[in-house]
Every structure is written in structure tokens, then in C-alpha cells.
Design an enzyme around this catalytic site. Structure first.
Site, PDB file in Angstrom:
ATOM      1  N   LYS A 141     -23.548  -9.360 -11.201  1.00  0.00           N
ATOM      2  CA  LYS A 141     -24.333 -10.571 -11.339  1.00  0.00           C
ATOM      3  C   LYS A 141     -24.987 -10.615 -12.704  1.00  0.00           C
ATOM      4  O   LYS A 141     -25.395 -11.673 -13.192  1.00  0.00           O
ATOM      5  CB  LYS A 141     -25.443 -10.582 -10.280  1.00  0.00           C
ATOM      6  CG  LYS A 141     -24.949 -10.497  -8.866  1.00  0.00           C
ATOM      7  CD  LYS A 141     -26.135 -10.346  -7.899  1.00  0.00           C
ATOM      8  CE  LYS A 141     -25.657 -10.115  -6.499  1.00  0.00           C
ATOM      9  NZ  LYS A 141     -26.714  -9.663  -5.590  1.00  0.00           N
ATOM     10  N   GLY A 142     -25.108  -9.433 -13.318  1.00  0.00           N
ATOM     11  CA  GLY A 142     -25.902  -9.298 -14.534  1.00  0.00           C
ATOM     12  C   GLY A 142     -25.484 -10.188 -15.692  1.00  0.00           C
ATOM     13  O   GLY A 142     -26.315 -10.672 -16.439  1.00  0.00           O
ATOM     14  N   LYS A 202     -26.276   0.237 -25.352  1.00  0.00           N
ATOM     15  CA  LYS A 202     -27.058   1.472 -25.509  1.00  0.00           C
ATOM     16  C   LYS A 202     -26.112   2.554 -26.045  1.00  0.00           C
ATOM     17  O   LYS A 202     -25.592   3.360 -25.268  1.00  0.00           O
ATOM     18  CB  LYS A 202     -27.614   1.908 -24.145  1.00  0.00           C
ATOM     19  CG  LYS A 202     -28.705   1.026 -23.599  1.00  0.00           C
ATOM     20  CD  LYS A 202     -29.504   1.756 -22.514  1.00  0.00           C
ATOM     21  CE  LYS A 202     -29.252   1.181 -21.168  1.00  0.00           C
ATOM     22  NZ  LYS A 202     -30.016   1.809 -20.083  1.00  0.00           N
ATOM     23  N   GLU A 242     -20.490  -9.390 -20.645  1.00  0.00           N
ATOM     24  CA  GLU A 242     -21.261  -8.419 -19.858  1.00  0.00           C
ATOM     25  C   GLU A 242     -22.726  -8.450 -20.263  1.00  0.00           C
ATOM     26  O   GLU A 242     -23.067  -8.891 -21.367  1.00  0.00           O
ATOM     27  CB  GLU A 242     -20.710  -7.005 -20.125  1.00  0.00           C
ATOM     28  CG  GLU A 242     -20.038  -6.349 -18.955  1.00  0.00           C
ATOM     29  CD  GLU A 242     -20.940  -5.949 -17.797  1.00  0.00           C
ATOM     30  OE1 GLU A 242     -22.009  -6.561 -17.568  1.00  0.00           O
ATOM     31  OE2 GLU A 242     -20.552  -5.010 -17.085  1.00  0.00           O
ATOM     32  N   ASP A 243     -23.556  -7.944 -19.393  1.00  0.00           N
ATOM     33  CA  ASP A 243     -24.980  -7.835 -19.715  1.00  0.00           C
ATOM     34  C   ASP A 243     -25.261  -6.634 -20.606  1.00  0.00           C
ATOM     35  O   ASP A 243     -25.960  -6.738 -21.610  1.00  0.00           O
ATOM     36  CB  ASP A 243     -25.822  -7.779 -18.431  1.00  0.00           C
ATOM     37  CG  ASP A 243     -25.312  -6.751 -17.418  1.00  0.00           C
ATOM     38  OD1 ASP A 243     -24.331  -6.036 -17.710  1.00  0.00           O
ATOM     39  OD2 ASP A 243     -25.899  -6.669 -16.325  1.00  0.00           O
ATOM     40  N   ASP A 287     -31.339  -6.360 -13.404  1.00  0.00           N
ATOM     41  CA  ASP A 287     -32.320  -6.181 -12.329  1.00  0.00           C
ATOM     42  C   ASP A 287     -32.850  -4.758 -12.233  1.00  0.00           C
ATOM     43  O   ASP A 287     -32.250  -3.808 -12.732  1.00  0.00           O
ATOM     44  CB  ASP A 287     -31.674  -6.534 -10.985  1.00  0.00           C
ATOM     45  CG  ASP A 287     -30.723  -5.425 -10.505  1.00  0.00           C
ATOM     46  OD1 ASP A 287     -29.801  -5.080 -11.281  1.00  0.00           O
ATOM     47  OD2 ASP A 287     -30.917  -4.911  -9.400  1.00  0.00           O
ATOM     48  N   ARG A 311     -34.260 -10.362 -12.549  1.00  0.00           N
ATOM     49  CA  ARG A 311     -33.101 -10.948 -13.234  1.00  0.00           C
ATOM     50  C   ARG A 311     -33.494 -12.239 -13.960  1.00  0.00           C
ATOM     51  O   ARG A 311     -32.906 -12.591 -14.968  1.00  0.00           O
ATOM     52  CB  ARG A 311     -31.995 -11.291 -12.224  1.00  0.00           C
ATOM     53  CG  ARG A 311     -31.296 -10.085 -11.624  1.00  0.00           C
ATOM     54  CD  ARG A 311     -30.056 -10.545 -10.867  1.00  0.00           C
ATOM     55  NE  ARG A 311     -29.560  -9.532  -9.947  1.00  0.00           N
ATOM     56  CZ  ARG A 311     -28.732  -8.543 -10.295  1.00  0.00           C
ATOM     57  NH1 ARG A 311     -28.320  -8.419 -11.544  1.00  0.00           N
ATOM     58  NH2 ARG A 311     -28.319  -7.674  -9.399  1.00  0.00           N
ATOM     59  N   ASP A 332     -23.521   0.746 -21.133  1.00  0.00           N
ATOM     60  CA  ASP A 332     -24.357   1.942 -21.064  1.00  0.00           C
ATOM     61  C   ASP A 332     -23.450   3.162 -21.290  1.00  0.00           C
ATOM     62  O   ASP A 332     -23.093   3.458 -22.424  1.00  0.00           O
ATOM     63  CB  ASP A 332     -25.040   1.925 -19.686  1.00  0.00           C
ATOM     64  CG  ASP A 332     -26.064   3.017 -19.490  1.00  0.00           C
ATOM     65  OD1 ASP A 332     -26.748   3.381 -20.447  1.00  0.00           O
ATOM     66  OD2 ASP A 332     -26.183   3.511 -18.353  1.00  0.00           O
ATOM     67  N   PHE A 385     -34.412   1.974 -19.435  1.00  0.00           N
ATOM     68  CA  PHE A 385     -33.907   1.104 -18.372  1.00  0.00           C
ATOM     69  C   PHE A 385     -34.520  -0.277 -18.542  1.00  0.00           C
ATOM     70  O   PHE A 385     -35.739  -0.440 -18.468  1.00  0.00           O
ATOM     71  CB  PHE A 385     -34.224   1.676 -16.996  1.00  0.00           C
ATOM     72  CG  PHE A 385     -33.499   0.955 -15.902  1.00  0.00           C
ATOM     73  CD1 PHE A 385     -32.160   1.225 -15.650  1.00  0.00           C
ATOM     74  CD2 PHE A 385     -34.134  -0.023 -15.162  1.00  0.00           C
ATOM     75  CE1 PHE A 385     -31.466   0.534 -14.668  1.00  0.00           C
ATOM     76  CE2 PHE A 385     -33.448  -0.725 -14.164  1.00  0.00           C
ATOM     77  CZ  PHE A 385     -32.118  -0.436 -13.920  1.00  0.00           C
ATOM     78  N   VAL A 386     -33.664  -1.255 -18.798  1.00  0.00           N
ATOM     79  CA  VAL A 386     -34.165  -2.598 -19.113  1.00  0.00           C
ATOM     80  C   VAL A 386     -33.855  -3.602 -17.999  1.00  0.00           C
ATOM     81  O   VAL A 386     -32.921  -3.418 -17.213  1.00  0.00           O
ATOM     82  CB  VAL A 386     -33.586  -3.110 -20.452  1.00  0.00           C
ATOM     83  CG1 VAL A 386     -34.134  -2.323 -21.616  1.00  0.00           C
ATOM     84  CG2 VAL A 386     -32.060  -3.077 -20.447  1.00  0.00           C
TER      85      VAL A 386
HETATM   86  P1  5GP Z   1     -21.918   1.759 -17.553  1.00  0.00           P
HETATM   87  O1  5GP Z   1     -20.696   1.850 -16.708  1.00  0.00           O
HETATM   88  O2  5GP Z   1     -21.704   1.268 -18.955  1.00  0.00           O
HETATM   89  O3  5GP Z   1     -22.697   3.054 -17.547  1.00  0.00           O
HETATM   90  O4  5GP Z   1     -22.904   0.806 -16.797  1.00  0.00           O
HETATM   91  C1  5GP Z   1     -22.861  -0.536 -16.879  1.00  0.00           C
HETATM   92  C2  5GP Z   1     -23.668  -1.134 -15.759  1.00  0.00           C
HETATM   93  O5  5GP Z   1     -24.802  -0.307 -15.416  1.00  0.00           O
HETATM   94  C3  5GP Z   1     -24.254  -2.445 -16.209  1.00  0.00           C
HETATM   95  O6  5GP Z   1     -23.363  -3.516 -15.984  1.00  0.00           O
HETATM   96  C4  5GP Z   1     -25.515  -2.535 -15.397  1.00  0.00           C
HETATM   97  O7  5GP Z   1     -25.222  -3.074 -14.140  1.00  0.00           O
HETATM   98  C5  5GP Z   1     -25.945  -1.091 -15.200  1.00  0.00           C
HETATM   99  N1  5GP Z   1     -26.973  -0.691 -16.205  1.00  0.00           N
HETATM  100  C6  5GP Z   1     -26.831   0.168 -17.232  1.00  0.00           C
HETATM  101  N2  5GP Z   1     -27.967   0.275 -17.937  1.00  0.00           N
HETATM  102  C7  5GP Z   1     -28.856  -0.559 -17.337  1.00  0.00           C
HETATM  103  C8  5GP Z   1     -30.229  -0.913 -17.619  1.00  0.00           C
HETATM  104  O8  5GP Z   1     -30.879  -0.455 -18.566  1.00  0.00           O
HETATM  105  N3  5GP Z   1     -30.800  -1.812 -16.773  1.00  0.00           N
HETATM  106  C9  5GP Z   1     -30.137  -2.358 -15.714  1.00  0.00           C
HETATM  107  N4  5GP Z   1     -30.812  -3.230 -14.964  1.00  0.00           N
HETATM  108  N5  5GP Z   1     -28.852  -2.059 -15.427  1.00  0.00           N
HETATM  109  C10 5GP Z   1     -28.226  -1.175 -16.231  1.00  0.00           C
END
Ligand code: 5GP
Length: 174
Positions: free
Chosen positions: A41-42, A129, A97-98, A157, A163, A101, A150-151
Site C-alpha cells: 500500500k505504501g 536507505k 515504490e515508497d 506506516d 500513512r 531498504d 524507521f520512517v
Molecule cells: P526491503 O525489502 O527493501 O528491505 O523492504 C522494503 C519494504 O520494507 C518497504 O516497501 C516497506 O514496506 C518496508 N520498510 C522498509 N523500511 C521502512 C521504514 O523505514 N518505514 C516503513 N514504514 N516501512 C519500511
């Protein structure tokens, strides 16, 4: 545990950056049509704002994935909860994407989409990040690089809350 939100990127900063990104993407895709894929949803808040700033023709589709693991960490095992409604074959696809990470979710998703033979496949994220990257992901458009925190806000969310914040904030616990 009570939490409060510290502003990291204000509403004005986020809006201005999205406008710039829309202008750049419109230039890069001049004469073409963009098929935008929003990762729910992000990514939804960001995609809507970005799409409004793009001047070439745009079509949109949505996908929802969930990553197994704890609330604030992704495990790298990705499950498709909602697949796309339309084929992406032969289309100029832009994934929106939002946040990137560890890169695990996007790495999996981009591979899967590439196998469906789009004409082109690019990735746009509001936040990145880089310090947290575990898997290499080629990000074509980044709104902001942010530190390891963590944002929330602008689609992101904490426990399904925040959100709707019109800015990006860091969750701090009292
Ligand atoms: P990745 O697979 O890159 O580690 O994670 C991506 C997903 O992790 C993002 O789409 C999001 O849903 C969640 N995520 C990663 N960092 C954050 C953060 O700082 N805040 C939030 N709310 N979600 C995060």
C-alpha cells in the site's frame, strides 16, 4: 509503548521533490507512454502525486506483495498478494515504490517483472536507505536518500498508522 513523530522531510520538501521527479521522468520518456506499477500500500500516495506531475501519457496498475518477517524488517521471502490486472509485455514500465531498504523486496519483484517481457523496466522510489542495502537493486529515480531510521508518512506506516501524514517523519519511542 508511546511513539511520536519527528519530521524528516517536510510537506513542502516532498512536494517540491516529486514535482522535480515528474519533470525529469516526463523528459526521459518524451514521445512514449509510461505504464506505472504501484506497489501497495505504501507506494500509493507517492504514485498519485508523481503521476499528476508527469506530462506524457500514463496508465496505472497495482500490485501487492508481502514480505514474511517481523514488522520492521523484511525477510527476503516475498509473496504476491495481488497481481497486476494487465499484461506488461511490450510496455515501458515504471515501478513506483515508497522505500528501498535491504533491497530484497524490489530485487525479487523486478526479476519477476523482467520475466514478463516489458519493453523497458525502471524503478522509481520516494525514499532510499542505501546504508541498509543487502541485495543490489538498480534504482533509476530516487526522491531522497535518508539515514537508517524507521520512517512513516506519505504512504509508509507503523502498525498501519501514519500513512496519511503529508510529510516524512521518523518514529521515536518515549
Ligand atoms: P526491503 O525489502 O527493501 O528491505 O523492504 C522494503 C519494504 O520494507 C518497504 O516497501 C516497506 O514496506 C518496508 N520498510 C522498509 N523500511 C521502512 C521504514 O523505514 N518505514 C516503513 N514504514 N516501512 C519500511
Amino acid at each position: 509503548m508511546a511513539e511520536h513523530i519527528q519530521v524528516l522531510k517536510s510537506e513542502e520538501e516532498v512536494d517540491a521533490r516529486i514535482k522535480q521527479m515528474g519533470e525529469q521522468i516526463s523528459r526521459d520518456y518524451a514521445g512514449r507512454e509510461i505504464h506505472m506499477i504501484c506497489v501497495l500500500k505504501g507506494g500509493s500516495f507517492f504514485m498519485c502525486e508523481l503521476a499528476k506531475r508527469i506530462t506524457v501519457p500514463v496508465t496505472i496498475d497495482f500490485m501487492s506483495v508481502s514480505s514474511y518477517g517481523s514488522d520492521t524488517k523484511s525477510s527476503g521471502v516475498v509473496k504476491i498478494v495481488k497481481d497486476l490486472d494487465e499484461s506488461i509485455q511490450g510496455k515501458d514500465v515504471l515501478v513506483v515504490e515508497d522505500i528501498v531498504d535491504s533491497g530484497r523486496t524490489l530485487s525479487y519483484l523486478m526479476e519477476m517483472l523482467r520475466d514478463r517481457n516489458p519493453k523497458s523496466l525502471h524503478l522509481c522510489t520516494l525514499l532510499d536507505k542505501p546504508d541498509r542495502r543487502v541485495v543490489n537493486v538498480n534504482v533509476d529515480y530516487t526522491g531522497f536518500q535518508i539515514p537508517d531510521a524507521f520512517v512513516v508518512g506519505y504512504g509508509l506506516d507503523y502498525d498501519q498508522k501514519y500513512r496519511n501524514l503529508p510529510y516524512i517523519g521518523v518514529v521515536e519511542f518515549d
